[in-house]
Design an enzyme around this catalytic site. Structure first.
Site, PDB file in Angstrom:
ATOM      1  CG  ASP A 113      -1.406   2.614 -13.849  1.00  0.00           C
ATOM      2  OD1 ASP A 113      -1.567   3.847 -13.920  1.00  0.00           O
ATOM      3  OD2 ASP A 113      -1.270   1.876 -14.856  1.00  0.00           O
TER       4      ASP A 113
ATOM      5  NE  ARG B 143      -2.351  -2.043 -15.901  1.00  0.00           N
ATOM      6  CZ  ARG B 143      -3.203  -1.475 -15.047  1.00  0.00           C
ATOM      7  NH1 ARG B 143      -2.859  -0.340 -14.430  1.00  0.00           N
ATOM      8  NH2 ARG B 143      -4.368  -2.014 -14.817  1.00  0.00           N
TER       9      ARG B 143
ATOM     10  CE1 TYR C  78       6.078   1.219 -15.868  1.00  0.00           C
ATOM     11  CE2 TYR C  78       6.764   2.608 -17.681  1.00  0.00           C
ATOM     12  CZ  TYR C  78       6.249   2.462 -16.403  1.00  0.00           C
ATOM     13  OH  TYR C  78       5.927   3.574 -15.674  1.00  0.00           O
TER      14      TYR C  78
ATOM     15  NE  ARG D 100       1.496  12.340 -13.002  1.00  0.00           N
ATOM     16  CZ  ARG D 100       0.834  13.057 -13.896  1.00  0.00           C
ATOM     17  NH1 ARG D 100      -0.262  12.576 -14.483  1.00  0.00           N
ATOM     18  NH2 ARG D 100       1.237  14.258 -14.216  1.00  0.00           N
TER      19      ARG D 100
END
Lengths: 255, 255
Positions: free
Chosen positions: A52, A208, A110, A50
């Protein structure tokens, strides 16, 4: 029912993230709507992760069950015709019944982009964090590997994270700076920092939060060697802030 | 009054072009509004060229007169603080009183990007024309040079063009295809076509009309050698359609 696997690319700027929400456009919601238009079936799309609001994907994967007999290339074209241009199905195939895009993933990467110069960022701003201060790239690159391996990543986990187990395994963290940016045949003379994290899976905001902490290292506010203590504290307050979504890309998922 | 020269970069996607219009955001209008906020002066910005709605600029130039005594770097920062992120002043300097960004320009280069594969274009679509058919790049590259030189370019001029004289001089037209696209450190395996036109100046829609005609050559609808007859006809109907704005960049202006 057939199990259909989609490979999806999106520019997340104008969406409220992956997961379906009421009254706001999400990637999952818009693809489910396209499936309904094309097949007439209300279905639930299962994503590999999922992302953001504002996060991009080069290689998101998702599956859904369908009674439709449409050939995958036809299905793919029909879905794209019913999706905004910022979301594209780039591959569509029938897969085994028990294939699960999240559980079957071996690892995900990522990548986070930081653009080091504001005035030249008109074309880069949707896809990178603009950073006006200088960052000590060497210190950031030294800090990353200190938290690789299998650990409890509670220090880098968002408070609302629904995962039962905070243990994940990070395989690599790399911090690379290039002096200029290639952008579709144009070259921008602005340094670009590329932070890549490969792990078996990620907790909510984990990428993040790691990037935000590495940026604190880059600013000299956290010494690189403190990464170990931050990880061991299992305390979110010990780590740095959550880096903004715009710079983050779900780059690859390996199965 | 000082004469201030600005170098401006913009992502034209969300604006109605360069020139001031009522009730719609334009680059000129927004910069004039920023100047008013910063200096308190209503002023007219003189641009080097009026880019159409949706056209981008890497290197637009403009001047304005001001009684303000602000240092150029301070002025630049203040203007950027009052501009949307898609428009950036990337250089600001005081220049000679009689410097005119359009009349003093020796040549300008417009570059047009065509992305040859729809599904991979999520990150490229704001900045290129997406083209699903194949194009004969060799034929296009052969066609371009047939219209270089000093000519009456009425065949490639929009009907509403206000220029008194339709004669312009094109120095070079190049058509280059690369097999993949570098995008901020990511590589997309989609062919990208780059058409660059350098001329002393451009008539309204001239770059887009030339690109649209070259695309007809690429599709095999116009033989390359017909470019000469199209140019000599001085008839807009003889040439191809106007290529969409999204792929066009004002790349450089030389003085």
């Amino acid at each position: 029912m057939r199990n259909i696997k989609l490979t999806i690319q999106y520019d997340g700027t104008d969406f409220s993230g992956w997961q379906v929400q009421k009254n706001t456009p999400t990637i999952q919601g818009l693809i489910e709507k396209a499936i309904l238009i094309v097949t007439g079936e209300e279905t639930r799309l299962t994503g590999a992760g999922r992302t953001d609001a504002g996060v991009h994907a080069l290689d998101q994967r998702a599956t859904f069950k369908t009674g439709s007999t449409l050939d995958p290339p036809v299905l793919s074209r029909a879905l794209n015709a019913n999706l905004p241009m910022d979301i594209r199905i780039i591959a569509c195939e029938e897969c085994e019944d028990d294939f699960h895009p999240r559980y079957n993933a071996k690892n995900k990467t990522y990548t986070y982009l930081i653009c080091r110069d504001v005035p030249f960022s008109v074309f880069l701003r949707r896809f990178s964090l603009m950073c006006t201060y200088s960052l000590d790239v060497q210190a950031m690159d030294a800090a990353g590997p200190l938290i690789t391996g299998r650990h409890d990543f509670s220090s880098f986990r968002a408070s609302g994270c629904s995962a039962k187990n905070p243990v994940r395994e990070i395989y690599t963290i790399s911090v690379l700076e290039v002096g200029s940016v290639d952008f579709m045949g144009f070259t921008f003379k602005t340094p670009l920092l590329k932070i890549s994290i490969q792990a078996n899976a990620f907790l909510r905001h984990m990428a993040r939060n790691i990037v935000g902490t590495l940026m604190e290292v880059g600013k000299g506010r956290i010494p690189p060697e403190e990464m170990t203590a931050i990880l061991e504290s299992k305390n979110r307050d010990a780590a740095g802030p959550t880096a903004p979504a715009c710079g983050l890309f779900l780059e690859t998922i390996n199965y």
